[in-house]
Design an enzyme around this catalytic site. Sequence first.
Site, PDB file in Angstrom:
ATOM      1  N   PHE A   1      -4.126  -0.358   7.542  1.00 12.56           N
ATOM      2  CA  PHE A   1      -4.768  -1.665   7.372  1.00 12.56           C
ATOM      3  C   PHE A   1      -5.546  -1.746   6.045  1.00 12.56           C
ATOM      4  O   PHE A   1      -5.205  -1.080   5.076  1.00 12.56           O
ATOM      5  CB  PHE A   1      -5.685  -1.982   8.555  1.00 12.56           C
ATOM      6  CG  PHE A   1      -4.943  -2.148   9.873  1.00 12.56           C
ATOM      7  CD1 PHE A   1      -3.632  -2.616   9.938  1.00 12.56           C
ATOM      8  CD2 PHE A   1      -5.580  -1.848  11.074  1.00 12.56           C
ATOM      9  CE1 PHE A   1      -2.987  -2.785  11.155  1.00 12.56           C
ATOM     10  CE2 PHE A   1      -4.936  -2.006  12.294  1.00 12.56           C
ATOM     11  CZ  PHE A   1      -3.645  -2.469  12.322  1.00 12.56           C
TER      12      PHE A   1
ATOM     13  N   ARG B   1       2.210   8.182   6.968  1.00  6.91           N
ATOM     14  CA  ARG B   1       2.441   8.212   8.414  1.00  6.91           C
ATOM     15  C   ARG B   1       3.910   8.015   8.757  1.00  6.91           C
ATOM     16  O   ARG B   1       4.682   7.469   7.974  1.00  6.91           O
ATOM     17  CB  ARG B   1       1.632   7.088   9.090  1.00  6.91           C
ATOM     18  CG  ARG B   1       0.151   7.369   9.124  1.00  6.91           C
ATOM     19  CD  ARG B   1      -0.603   6.206   9.723  1.00  6.91           C
ATOM     20  NE  ARG B   1      -0.573   5.050   8.844  1.00  6.91           N
ATOM     21  CZ  ARG B   1      -0.943   3.831   9.198  1.00  6.91           C
ATOM     22  NH1 ARG B   1      -1.355   3.589  10.421  1.00  6.91           N
ATOM     23  NH2 ARG B   1      -0.905   2.845   8.332  1.00  6.91           N
TER      24      ARG B   1
ATOM     25  N   PHE C   1       3.882  -8.532  -8.758  1.00  6.49           N
ATOM     26  CA  PHE C   1       5.016  -9.292  -8.218  1.00  6.49           C
ATOM     27  C   PHE C   1       5.571 -10.141  -9.355  1.00  6.49           C
ATOM     28  O   PHE C   1       4.818 -10.565 -10.248  1.00  6.49           O
ATOM     29  CB  PHE C   1       4.558 -10.190  -7.058  1.00  6.49           C
ATOM     30  CG  PHE C   1       4.481  -9.472  -5.744  1.00  6.49           C
ATOM     31  CD1 PHE C   1       3.540  -8.472  -5.542  1.00  6.49           C
ATOM     32  CD2 PHE C   1       5.353  -9.774  -4.703  1.00  6.49           C
ATOM     33  CE1 PHE C   1       3.451  -7.789  -4.340  1.00  6.49           C
ATOM     34  CE2 PHE C   1       5.279  -9.105  -3.493  1.00  6.49           C
ATOM     35  CZ  PHE C   1       4.332  -8.109  -3.310  1.00  6.49           C
TER      36      PHE C   1
ATOM     37  N   LYS D   1       0.831  -1.204   0.000  1.00  2.00           N
ATOM     38  CA  LYS D   1       0.000   0.000   0.000  1.00  2.00           C
ATOM     39  C   LYS D   1       0.869   1.259   0.000  1.00  2.00           C
ATOM     40  O   LYS D   1       0.648   2.165  -0.816  1.00  2.00           O
ATOM     41  CB  LYS D   1      -0.908  -0.029   1.234  1.00  2.00           C
ATOM     42  CG  LYS D   1      -2.024   0.984   1.222  1.00  2.00           C
ATOM     43  CD  LYS D   1      -2.963   0.700   2.395  1.00  2.00           C
ATOM     44  CE  LYS D   1      -2.157   0.679   3.695  1.00  2.00           C
ATOM     45  NZ  LYS D   1      -2.886   0.161   4.837  1.00  2.00           N
TER      46      LYS D   1
ATOM     47  N   LYS E   1       9.132  -6.048  12.687  1.00  3.11           N
ATOM     48  CA  LYS E   1       8.513  -5.301  11.617  1.00  3.11           C
ATOM     49  C   LYS E   1       9.579  -4.587  10.785  1.00  3.11           C
ATOM     50  O   LYS E   1      10.533  -4.051  11.328  1.00  3.11           O
ATOM     51  CB  LYS E   1       7.573  -4.261  12.226  1.00  3.11           C
ATOM     52  CG  LYS E   1       6.721  -3.517  11.229  1.00  3.11           C
ATOM     53  CD  LYS E   1       5.774  -2.586  11.973  1.00  3.11           C
ATOM     54  CE  LYS E   1       5.136  -1.592  11.031  1.00  3.11           C
ATOM     55  NZ  LYS E   1       6.104  -0.657  10.426  1.00  3.11           N
TER      56      LYS E   1
ATOM     57  N   TRP F   1       7.218  -0.910  -8.136  1.00  3.75           N
ATOM     58  CA  TRP F   1       8.201  -1.510  -7.226  1.00  3.75           C
ATOM     59  C   TRP F   1       9.512  -1.762  -7.993  1.00  3.75           C
ATOM     60  O   TRP F   1      10.590  -1.431  -7.503  1.00  3.75           O
ATOM     61  CB  TRP F   1       7.650  -2.824  -6.639  1.00  3.75           C
ATOM     62  CG  TRP F   1       8.555  -3.449  -5.619  1.00  3.75           C
ATOM     63  CD1 TRP F   1       8.588  -3.208  -4.279  1.00  3.75           C
ATOM     64  CD2 TRP F   1       9.580  -4.419  -5.857  1.00  3.75           C
ATOM     65  NE1 TRP F   1       9.564  -3.945  -3.673  1.00  3.75           N
ATOM     66  CE2 TRP F   1      10.193  -4.703  -4.619  1.00  3.75           C
ATOM     67  CE3 TRP F   1      10.063  -5.084  -7.011  1.00  3.75           C
ATOM     68  CZ2 TRP F   1      11.246  -5.625  -4.481  1.00  3.75           C
ATOM     69  CZ3 TRP F   1      11.107  -5.992  -6.866  1.00  3.75           C
ATOM     70  CH2 TRP F   1      11.688  -6.251  -5.619  1.00  3.75           C
TER      71      TRP F   1
ATOM     72  N   ALA G   1      -4.215   2.084  13.898  1.00  2.00           N
ATOM     73  CA  ALA G   1      -5.397   2.012  13.037  1.00  2.00           C
ATOM     74  C   ALA G   1      -6.501   1.158  13.663  1.00  2.00           C
ATOM     75  O   ALA G   1      -7.512   0.925  13.034  1.00  2.00           O
ATOM     76  CB  ALA G   1      -5.017   1.479  11.670  1.00  2.00           C
TER      77      ALA G   1
ATOM     78  N   THR H   1       4.016   1.406  -0.855  1.00  2.00           N
ATOM     79  CA  THR H   1       4.761   1.363  -2.113  1.00  2.00           C
ATOM     80  C   THR H   1       3.926   1.954  -3.261  1.00  2.00           C
ATOM     81  O   THR H   1       4.440   2.731  -4.078  1.00  2.00           O
ATOM     82  CB  THR H   1       5.145  -0.099  -2.421  1.00  2.00           C
ATOM     83  OG1 THR H   1       5.877  -0.608  -1.312  1.00  2.00           O
ATOM     84  CG2 THR H   1       5.985  -0.207  -3.670  1.00  2.00           C
TER      85      THR H   1
END
Lengths: 558, 558
Positions: free
Chosen positions: A303, A96, A383, A73, A107, A411, A275, A75
């Site tokens: 999210f 954010r 991908f 998201k 993470k 990407w 979130a 990206t």
Amino acid sequence: MSFKSDIEIAREANKKPIQEIGARLGMTSDDLLPYGHDKAKVSQAFINSVQGNKTGKLILVTAINPTPAGEGKTTTTVGLGDGLNAIGKKAAICIREASLGPCFGMKGGAAGGGYAQVVPMEEMNLHFTGDFHAITSAHNLLAAMIDNHIYWGNELEIDERRVVWRRVLDMNDRALRDVVTSLGGVANGFPRQTGFDITVASEVMAILCLATSLKDLQQRLGDIIVASRRDKSPIYARDIKADGAMTVLLKDAMQPNLVQTLENNPAFVHGGPFANIAHGCNSVIATTTALKTADYVVTEAGFGADLGAEKFMNIKCRKAGLAPDCVVLVATVRAMKMNGGVAKADLGTEDVAAVQEGCANLGRHIGNLKSFGVPVVVAINHFSGDSVAEVQAVIDYVETQGSEAILCTHWAEGSKGAIALATRVAEIADSGISQFAPLYEDDLSLFEKIECVAKRIYHADEVLADQSVRNQLKDWEAAGYGNLPVCMAKTQYSFTTDPNRRGAPTGHSVPVREVRLSAGAGFVVVICGEIMTMPGLPRVPSAETIMLNDLGQIEGLF
Amino acid sequence: MSFKSDIEIAREANKKPIQEIGARLGMTSDDLLPYGHDKAKVSQAFINSVQGNKTGKLILVTAINPTPAGEGKTTTTVGLGDGLNAIGKKAAICIREASLGPCFGMKGGAAGGGYAQVVPMEEMNLHFTGDFHAITSAHNLLAAMIDNHIYWGNELEIDERRVVWRRVLDMNDRALRDVVTSLGGVANGFPRQTGFDITVASEVMAILCLATSLKDLQQRLGDIIVASRRDKSPIYARDIKADGAMTVLLKDAMQPNLVQTLENNPAFVHGGPFANIAHGCNSVIATTTALKTADYVVTEAGFGADLGAEKFMNIKCRKAGLAPDCVVLVATVRAMKMNGGVAKADLGTEDVAAVQEGCANLGRHIGNLKSFGVPVVVAINHFSGDSVAEVQAVIDYVETQGSEAILCTHWAEGSKGAIALATRVAEIADSGISQFAPLYEDDLSLFEKIECVAKRIYHADEVLADQSVRNQLKDWEAAGYGNLPVCMAKTQYSFTTDPNRRGAPTGHSVPVREVRLSAGAGFVVVICGEIMTMPGLPRVPSAETIMLNDLGQIEGLF
């Protein structure tokens, strides 16, 4: 073909001085408070000076329910921003800030990926410009002043058992979830049970992200309910006289941060509320400043769309008077497959039927978003293992939903991979077809608002809640809080409250376990299921391998 | 004549861009990482590049035992630095950063006063460049990793009762002094009693201020003893694998901060360890960088000379290979009167006899300082109520001690008021008469080191210590820590351990209550009396009146 890692790509970034980035948005050197050579805060004087400018187009990037396959998201937000600039539009992105604590757990960073990243990546994942530290200080000053008030005689008659204001740290530390403080005798106060949350879960964070000015900030901080008396009447932060000092501590943190993408386009990175128990969007002040300085602003919500986009529309847009001109819904072939029942290990095998099956999740999000009156474009984040037939299956499915899907390769290719998406999004935004409206009116009862989200977004049959929860909502309505929006806290992995139910489930109920009033932020938090507000570290935390290499570069952070 | 307040004077400051200040020390824009327009961090590349430069003269400013009358040590440090520049010398000052927490209690700022101040004063007393926040994060990451290690199986066999690493916050919060953590069941770990100190009391702070490079920093962080096993063998931060990630968190905090005085002269403000359980000086890296870029460096040590100067010489100079060329001992007529028995309310009345009586305290400090082989000049920091006869009494007394006293009016007049002091100090420093040596050799036993300081600096008859304390010291000697210096933690108000005994008391003993090993910082802390490592807020904390005014300026902070 071998891929470079995100950190390798980020290190090769050809960053421009932040003053050059600011100049693109009309900012002089004096308008920017630099933090190093590649980060700056935008001055209040500049923000005041652009209020008369025309407002740019607002584009929200959201996603299907997240899966372990990863959707991209942020990206896509970065890629779309770069894509808009590449086709000659003046565009900025708004995302954010990352929380420091989880970076030492497992993470990764939150600055995009591949050739669609925001830099300086390492600093954004560490202290950045100190905003979260300022929030930690302001939050904990209030906590210290509450206990200090009780210690010196408790003139306000705070019921020590009913202090609801906990403390915060920007650290994954399960040992602090539940603690007893003020042990050790008379000099240390009155022992009581309390705990720590992670800083992003602080109401101060939510407040900072919704406040429109320092004055509004102080007003909201004063409105925080920190405790109650034995007769249950509320004690506000204002009663503790903490609101002024908290505002002073947050003075710089309120100013939006400006950085840049790998392609040297402006990026506002500011605020980062949870979130679940909060609304999960970057700050209002960053978004509105971006809208006054760029023609297109691409932002994202936390999210999946059932949580993030719903709150973006029903809380942030409602409160800040914003209206999205276009919504981009990010999906991947891999996530469709997982929603169609394929295990993560088997994602490498072509399976068009599973993709088709999983598209039900995507379809429901499209319908939900349209119910806000906004046009929706699906971005298929490509991908390398995706087959042509699988991609086509998604495109075909989206067409049956009366929407359109566009394959994106930002990407791997940066803006070049998002030209088609950017072109179409700009067309839609410029067309003015969006007829945005929040899902419910302010004057609906709090329980009806919960039901509205549960039925229209989660597609549940009913909302289950004890009489005590219903009574609590009625008490708040009687106290004048009935006009607030609701902030749903549930799992991000499913439309239901069961994280294992993928796809587009029906026939389920939404059990409300608890409700909390965030009177300063201005919403009622509705907790459905277990919500963790202080994460722990895993068995082998990434902190064990984070270190400086011989060149002084940071290793292991991503 | 009506006086302007410190904050009014600071607001009128004619600050220059920090790049201009850096240029005076040979720094280009690229050598400085700006934080706003008036603060910057000095890059590691620049620090590396000046290592071959000649070393400037080092001047230490210290003081008599502090009294409620106020001595003006930082004010004199700033005034002397400005005075040296005013007489054509290339001088820089080096002082400590202020702790944020106490500013919301009752402590004023730590940036000098009157016309001898460092600016930007507000920011220096709030988040500044984030160094203390970084230290808080690094400290608490280690704490979280210790509990996490125990949680996941405790492979290192940590004795949970013997975890000595607490947590820290930069906040005055008595409720956190003594807490029980990990309550709430299996998922939150094993409950144990622990607590929080204020950030400046963190061993990480002491380490940052003594480390000479990032490599040295990581080595020292790894050396921290965090716990022990049931057999009492130590567990190091390195065993927890936290040293690499802590170093990453402290990467920017290690770089010295550059700001300016009201007269636009360079000031390094970096680090701020407690002066009781730590050594109380600004960072070694700031002092050495200043010495390589300026011809004269004026720095200060915490509390009075019995604590601050002793540790500056025996810990900082010993460890960093520094040698002061001149020591300035700050005294005031008012403090002499209080040492002579006058109450604070009566300080306005001329009392030459009381001044003469109180000079005993000053005399002892002069003698003590000379025992380090350094030349001593007394700076009389002038207050408007001081009579000519009182000032003369101090000057005459100092002459009988084989030293010299110079009246200074930098508070009211800036550099002009410190010209005489600056001229004399430069003469002494240039003369090369200082023959500095620490008070004791590395190979003395730890107990003999304590006795040496107690007898030669405090002029006590004896050191009292239980056998358990003596055995602990012997155990550390056996473990290879016998060569460390001792770091005395006692009241700053007296040469004795009784804060009420002013003047130059004799016939007293020094009771050692407890000893602690700061293996990373590299000293043994010797605790004599009650030492508070987490302050509380007063009945009416200054936070209650700290706020932004209508101009957006901070009110109430000073």
